[in-house]
Design an enzyme around this catalytic site. Sequence first.
Site, short mmCIF file in Angstrom:
data_model
loop_
_atom_site.label_atom_id
_atom_site.label_comp_id
_atom_site.label_asym_id
_atom_site.label_seq_id
_atom_site.Cartn_x
_atom_site.Cartn_y
_atom_site.Cartn_z
N ASP A 108 13.95 -2.24 -5.16
CA ASP A 108 14.34 -3.24 -4.16
C ASP A 108 15.07 -4.35 -4.91
OD1 ASP A 108 12.82 -2.43 -1.50
OD2 ASP A 108 11.53 -1.99 -3.20
N GLY A 132 0.83 -1.21 0.00
CA GLY A 132 0.00 0.00 0.00
C GLY A 132 0.86 1.25 0.00
N ALA A 133 0.25 2.39 0.46
CA ALA A 133 0.92 3.71 0.39
C ALA A 133 1.42 3.92 -1.04
CB ALA A 133 2.05 3.82 1.41
N GLY A 149 9.41 -4.02 -8.37
CA GLY A 149 10.22 -2.86 -8.71
C GLY A 149 11.71 -3.17 -8.58
N HIS A 158 4.44 2.56 -7.94
CA HIS A 158 3.50 1.43 -7.95
C HIS A 158 2.61 1.47 -9.19
CE1 HIS A 158 4.18 1.79 -3.45
NE2 HIS A 158 4.47 0.53 -3.67
N HIS A 163 2.35 5.02 -4.74
CA HIS A 163 2.83 6.23 -5.42
C HIS A 163 3.01 5.91 -6.90
CE1 HIS A 163 6.62 4.14 -5.18
NE2 HIS A 163 6.55 4.12 -3.86
N SER A 172 7.56 4.65 -0.54
CA SER A 172 6.53 5.00 0.44
C SER A 172 7.15 5.65 1.67
CB SER A 172 5.75 3.75 0.85
OG SER A 172 5.23 3.12 -0.29
O1 PAF Z 1 8.32 -4.57 -1.83
C1 PAF Z 1 7.33 -4.63 -1.05
O2 PAF Z 1 6.46 -3.78 -0.99
C2 PAF Z 1 7.22 -5.85 -0.13
O3 PAF Z 1 8.47 -6.30 0.30
C3 PAF Z 1 6.41 -7.02 -0.75
C4 PAF Z 1 7.09 -7.57 -2.00
C5 PAF Z 1 5.00 -6.53 -1.12
C6 PAF Z 1 6.27 -8.17 0.23
O4 PAF Z 1 5.64 -7.78 1.39
#
Ligand code: PAF
Length: 283
Positions: free
Chosen positions: A155, A35-36, A152, A41, A38, A191
């Site tokens: 990460d 969530g949160a 993404g 996403h 932007h 986020s």
């Molecule tokens: O990257 C994220 O937002 C989280 O690590 C994920 C992949 C949704 C797992 O909780």
Amino acid sequence: MPRSPLIARTVPALRRAIDNLRKKKATIALVPTMGALHDGHVSLVRLAKRRASRVVVSIFINPTQFAPTEDFGAYPRTWKADIAKLAAEDVDIVWHPGVEAMYPDGFATRIVPEGPAVAGLEDRFRPHFFGGVATVVGKLFTQCRPDVAIFGEKDFQQLRVVTRMARDLDLGVKIIGSRTVRERDGLAMSSRNVYLSPEERRIAPTLYRAMRECAARIRAGDAVAPAMAGGVGMIEAAGIALDYFEVRHAETLAPITSRQDGPLRILVAARLGTTRLIDNVAV
Ligand code: PAF
């Protein structure tokens, strides 16, 4: 008028919704999120729409990937705005389980990833993190049974861990990485950027500038060690506390010593006040 996505909150409700899509011969892309949402996403959702006929977005702030000292309680929760953004993108299903649906009483099984998960980057500072991510993403895959899943590149180690896990466990889902979306000054969208004070926000793009400068020097033929030392100097001169600033093999995340050691990726993690930021660029 955007159509609101179907919101599933229990595993049986999700299964019914996925079965309905499958009966219609849909292909399914999953975009896992906490969530949160932007623009980063939103770009994942747009890529998902190009790769499958239906899109499922999961919104679940996964407690098992946060250490007790981390920001699970404070993590931004912006449900109404998130749903409005997903409706505007014509997302089909939002999978929004509660903690009790994801980790029911007696839950006792964890995925413990190795390889890129123990590369000595994020795992050195957040030893709990990839076990929590792998377990929840493994569950999201078996719950949603997607053909593809979009993660993404911001990460980057997570993307490598999930890609390895999907292959190792024959999960039948193709993992697709999506380019990092940046603010105009280069700061990677996250986020957690909302935690930055105005002064921290001003200096945060130094991370991207330092990585770009190092990447350009290495591409131009400079030796890796002095180029990277230059980047560390830039970041520390801005008053940013580094956790790591490293160049690694882009696939395995193994340490490298020269440009010839393979496709390279520069990865950084740093703390500005109480906010921890990560980012990376290709060399
Ligand atoms: O990257 C994220 O937002 C989280 O690590 C994920 C992949 C949704 C797992 O909780």
